[in-house]
Design a protein around this motif. Structure first.
Motif, PDB file in Angstrom:
ATOM      1  N   ILE A   9       0.845  -1.103  -0.094  1.00  0.00           N
ATOM      2  CA  ILE A   9      -0.054   0.002  -0.126  1.00  0.00           C
ATOM      3  C   ILE A   9       0.897   1.272   0.053  1.00  0.00           C
ATOM      4  CG2 ILE A   9      -1.830   1.335   1.109  1.00  0.00           C
ATOM      5  CD1 ILE A   9      -2.460  -1.376   2.312  1.00  0.00           C
ATOM      6  N   ILE A  10       0.945   1.957  -1.008  1.00  0.00           N
ATOM      7  CA  ILE A  10       1.546   3.082  -1.318  1.00  0.00           C
ATOM      8  C   ILE A  10       0.937   4.416  -1.089  1.00  0.00           C
ATOM      9  CG2 ILE A  10       3.080   4.590  -2.845  1.00  0.00           C
ATOM     10  CD1 ILE A  10       3.627   2.070  -4.388  1.00  0.00           C
ATOM     11  N   LEU A 116       7.100  -7.087  -7.501  1.00  0.00           N
ATOM     12  CA  LEU A 116       6.002  -7.238  -6.884  1.00  0.00           C
ATOM     13  C   LEU A 116       4.790  -6.257  -7.340  1.00  0.00           C
ATOM     14  CD1 LEU A 116       7.634  -7.528  -3.269  1.00  0.00           C
ATOM     15  CD2 LEU A 116       6.886  -9.197  -4.740  1.00  0.00           C
ATOM     16  N   GLN A 117       4.719  -5.700  -8.625  1.00  0.00           N
ATOM     17  CA  GLN A 117       3.947  -4.933  -9.032  1.00  0.00           C
ATOM     18  C   GLN A 117       2.304  -5.192  -9.199  1.00  0.00           C
ATOM     19  OE1 GLN A 117       4.054  -4.587 -13.561  1.00  0.00           O
ATOM     20  NE2 GLN A 117       6.137  -5.323 -13.298  1.00  0.00           N
ATOM     21  N   ASP A 118       2.303  -6.774  -9.292  1.00  0.00           N
ATOM     22  CA  ASP A 118       0.825  -7.039  -9.117  1.00  0.00           C
ATOM     23  C   ASP A 118       0.176  -6.946  -7.992  1.00  0.00           C
ATOM     24  OD1 ASP A 118       1.073  -8.020 -11.827  1.00  0.00           O
ATOM     25  OD2 ASP A 118       1.640 -10.203 -11.266  1.00  0.00           O
ATOM     26  N   HIS A 119       1.039  -6.621  -6.748  1.00  0.00           N
ATOM     27  CA  HIS A 119       0.330  -6.610  -5.457  1.00  0.00           C
ATOM     28  C   HIS A 119       0.477  -5.231  -4.962  1.00  0.00           C
ATOM     29  CE1 HIS A 119       0.294 -10.861  -5.907  1.00  0.00           C
ATOM     30  NE2 HIS A 119       1.689 -10.898  -5.897  1.00  0.00           N
ATOM     31  N   VAL A 120       0.665  -4.299  -5.961  1.00  0.00           N
ATOM     32  CA  VAL A 120       0.890  -2.702  -5.448  1.00  0.00           C
ATOM     33  C   VAL A 120      -0.597  -2.148  -5.419  1.00  0.00           C
ATOM     34  CG1 VAL A 120       1.759  -0.737  -6.166  1.00  0.00           C
ATOM     35  CG2 VAL A 120       3.174  -2.531  -6.106  1.00  0.00           C
ATOM     36  N   LEU A 121      -0.612  -1.313  -4.443  1.00  0.00           N
ATOM     37  CA  LEU A 121      -2.028  -0.306  -4.444  1.00  0.00           C
ATOM     38  C   LEU A 121      -1.457   0.860  -4.062  1.00  0.00           C
ATOM     39  CD1 LEU A 121      -4.847   0.340  -4.131  1.00  0.00           C
ATOM     40  CD2 LEU A 121      -5.102  -0.505  -1.682  1.00  0.00           C
ATOM     41  N   SER A 122      -1.782   1.905  -4.957  1.00  0.00           N
ATOM     42  CA  SER A 122      -0.962   3.216  -4.794  1.00  0.00           C
ATOM     43  C   SER A 122      -2.243   4.163  -4.913  1.00  0.00           C
ATOM     44  CB  SER A 122      -0.194   3.542  -5.991  1.00  0.00           C
ATOM     45  OG  SER A 122      -0.790   3.639  -7.230  1.00  0.00           O
ATOM     46  N   ILE A 123      -2.370   5.114  -3.728  1.00  0.00           N
ATOM     47  CA  ILE A 123      -3.052   5.905  -3.678  1.00  0.00           C
ATOM     48  C   ILE A 123      -2.394   7.193  -3.355  1.00  0.00           C
ATOM     49  CG2 ILE A 123      -4.929   6.732  -1.906  1.00  0.00           C
ATOM     50  CD1 ILE A 123      -5.065   3.528  -1.099  1.00  0.00           C
ATOM     51  N   PHE A 124      -2.959   8.648  -3.970  1.00  0.00           N
ATOM     52  CA  PHE A 124      -2.439   9.708  -3.782  1.00  0.00           C
ATOM     53  C   PHE A 124      -3.675  10.658  -3.120  1.00  0.00           C
ATOM     54  CE2 PHE A 124      -1.210  14.083  -4.848  1.00  0.00           C
ATOM     55  CZ  PHE A 124       0.255  14.185  -4.773  1.00  0.00           C
ATOM     56  N   ILE A 125      -3.042  11.253  -2.264  1.00  0.00           N
ATOM     57  CA  ILE A 125      -4.115  12.122  -1.130  1.00  0.00           C
ATOM     58  C   ILE A 125      -3.693  13.820  -1.674  1.00  0.00           C
ATOM     59  CG2 ILE A 125      -4.648  12.831   1.013  1.00  0.00           C
ATOM     60  CD1 ILE A 125      -4.883   9.817   0.545  1.00  0.00           C
ATOM     61  N   ILE A 159       1.999  17.229  -6.645  1.00  0.00           N
ATOM     62  CA  ILE A 159       0.548  17.041  -6.999  1.00  0.00           C
ATOM     63  C   ILE A 159       0.454  16.852  -8.592  1.00  0.00           C
ATOM     64  CG2 ILE A 159      -1.572  18.322  -7.506  1.00  0.00           C
ATOM     65  CD1 ILE A 159      -1.031  19.738  -4.850  1.00  0.00           C
ATOM     66  N   SER A 160       1.567  17.371  -9.435  1.00  0.00           N
ATOM     67  CA  SER A 160       1.353  17.128 -10.846  1.00  0.00           C
ATOM     68  C   SER A 160       1.565  15.480 -11.383  1.00  0.00           C
ATOM     69  CB  SER A 160       2.656  17.866 -11.654  1.00  0.00           C
ATOM     70  OG  SER A 160       4.003  17.324 -11.127  1.00  0.00           O
ATOM     71  N   HIS A 161       2.039  14.877 -10.483  1.00  0.00           N
ATOM     72  CA  HIS A 161       2.079  13.381 -10.638  1.00  0.00           C
ATOM     73  C   HIS A 161       0.942  12.594 -10.237  1.00  0.00           C
ATOM     74  CE1 HIS A 161       6.167  13.743 -12.147  1.00  0.00           C
ATOM     75  NE2 HIS A 161       6.365  14.674 -11.277  1.00  0.00           N
ATOM     76  N   GLY A 164      -0.504   8.994 -11.899  1.00  0.00           N
ATOM     77  CA  GLY A 164       0.171   7.865 -11.968  1.00  0.00           C
ATOM     78  C   GLY A 164      -0.131   6.664 -10.885  1.00  0.00           C
ATOM     79  N   TYR A 165      -1.181   7.026 -10.216  1.00  0.00           N
ATOM     80  CA  TYR A 165      -1.737   6.243  -9.000  1.00  0.00           C
ATOM     81  C   TYR A 165      -3.013   5.600  -9.258  1.00  0.00           C
ATOM     82  CZ  TYR A 165       1.806   8.648  -5.986  1.00  0.00           C
ATOM     83  OH  TYR A 165       3.042   8.949  -5.663  1.00  0.00           O
TER      84      TYR A 165
END
Length: 214
Positions: A9-10, A116-125, A159-161, A164-165
Motif C-alpha cells: 500500500i503506497i 511485486l507490481q501485481d500486489h501494489v495499491l497506490s493512492i495519492f492524497i 501534485i502534478s504526478h 500515476g496512481y
C-alpha cells in the motif's frame, strides 16, 4: 499458505495533505498492516535501532542489493542512499500481511514497476485547495516560515504526478477520506491476484461437479 496475499500500500501526498494521519488511522484500523522499514547507507543517529528505524548498511552492500533487484525502490539523497528492501516485504505479503509505504511519486513509480507490481495499491492524497494546504502547514506549527515556503514550492511538483496512481482522494473531510481509504483497501484485498487459494477452490468445485455428472 495464507488465505490471501498482502498488498503493498503506497500513500503519497504533498506535505500537509493528511497522509501521516491517514497512515496512522489505517494501522489503528488493522494493526496487522506493517510499515516498510527503509534501508540507508547513512550512520545511525542517537537512539535509532537497526531494523526498527532503518536497516543500516554500507554502500557496497546497498548497491549489491540494487544490482540483484533486491530493492523495490531507491534514491540518492544528500550523499546517502535510501531504499526499500524487497525481502522483508516479500515475506510479509506471502504471510498475508499488507505493507505500508510512505514514499514520493518517484518511489511509487519504482515500486509499481518492481517484481511485486501485481500486489501494489497506490493512492495519492490531494488537499482541497492550495490555500487550505498552506493553512494546514502553518497551523500545525512544526515548521519555520522558510521551511513552509519550500514545502509549498515542492507541493505542485508532487501534485502534478497524481495520474500515476491507482486512486486519488481529495482530503476535504478526514473522516470521509478515511472511510474511502478503508473501502479501497478492503476491495483490493479481494482481487483475484491477492487470493492464491482460489484456483484450488475452483478445482474442488469442478471435481464436485464431475462427480455429480457421473
Amino acid at each position: 499458505m495464507a488465505d490471501r496475499r498482502g498488498l503493498l500500500i503506497i500513500l503519497s501526498s504533498p506535505s500537509g495533505a493528511g497522509k501521516s494521519t491517514l497512515s496512522k488511522r489505517l494501522r489503528d484500523w488493522d494493526p496487522s498492516i506493517r510499515f516498510s522499514v527503509s534501508a540507508t547507507t547513512r550512520a545511525p543517529r542517537a537512539g535509532e535501532v537497526d531494523g526498527q528505524d532503518y536497516h543500516f548498511m554500507d554502500e557496497t552492500a546497498f548497491k549489491a542489493l540494487v544490482e540483484d533487484a533486491g530493492m523495490l525502490e531507491h534514491a540518492h539523497v544528500f550523499g546517502h542512499y535510501y531504499g526499500s528492501p524487497r525481502a522483508p516485504v516479500q515475506a510479509a505479503i506471502d504471510e498475508g500481511c499488507d505493507v505500508l509505504f510512505d514514499v514520493d511519486w518517484q518511489g511509487a513509480q519504482q515500486i509499481s514497476r518492481s517484481p511485486l507490481q501485481d500486489h501494489v495499491l497506490s493512492i495519492f492524497i490531494l488537499p482541497p485547495s492550495i490555500a487550505e494546504l498552506r493553512r494546514r502547514l502553518v497551523t500545525r506549527g512544526q515548521d519555520a516560515p522558510e521551511v513552509i515556503a519550500k514545502r509549498m514550492k515542492k507541493s505542485w511538483d508532487e501534485i502534478s504526478h497524481w495520474d500515476g496512481y491507482d486512486y486519488v482522494l481529495i482530503n476535504d473531510d478526514l473522516d470521509v477520506t478515511f472511510e474511502r481509504l478503508q473501502a479501497i483497501v478492503s476491495a483490493e484485498r479481494l482481487k483475484l491476484a491477492q487470493q492464491p487459494g482460489m484456483m484450488e477452490f475452483i478445482r474442488g468445485l469442478q471435481s464436485e461437479f464431475e462427480e455429480e455428472e457421473q
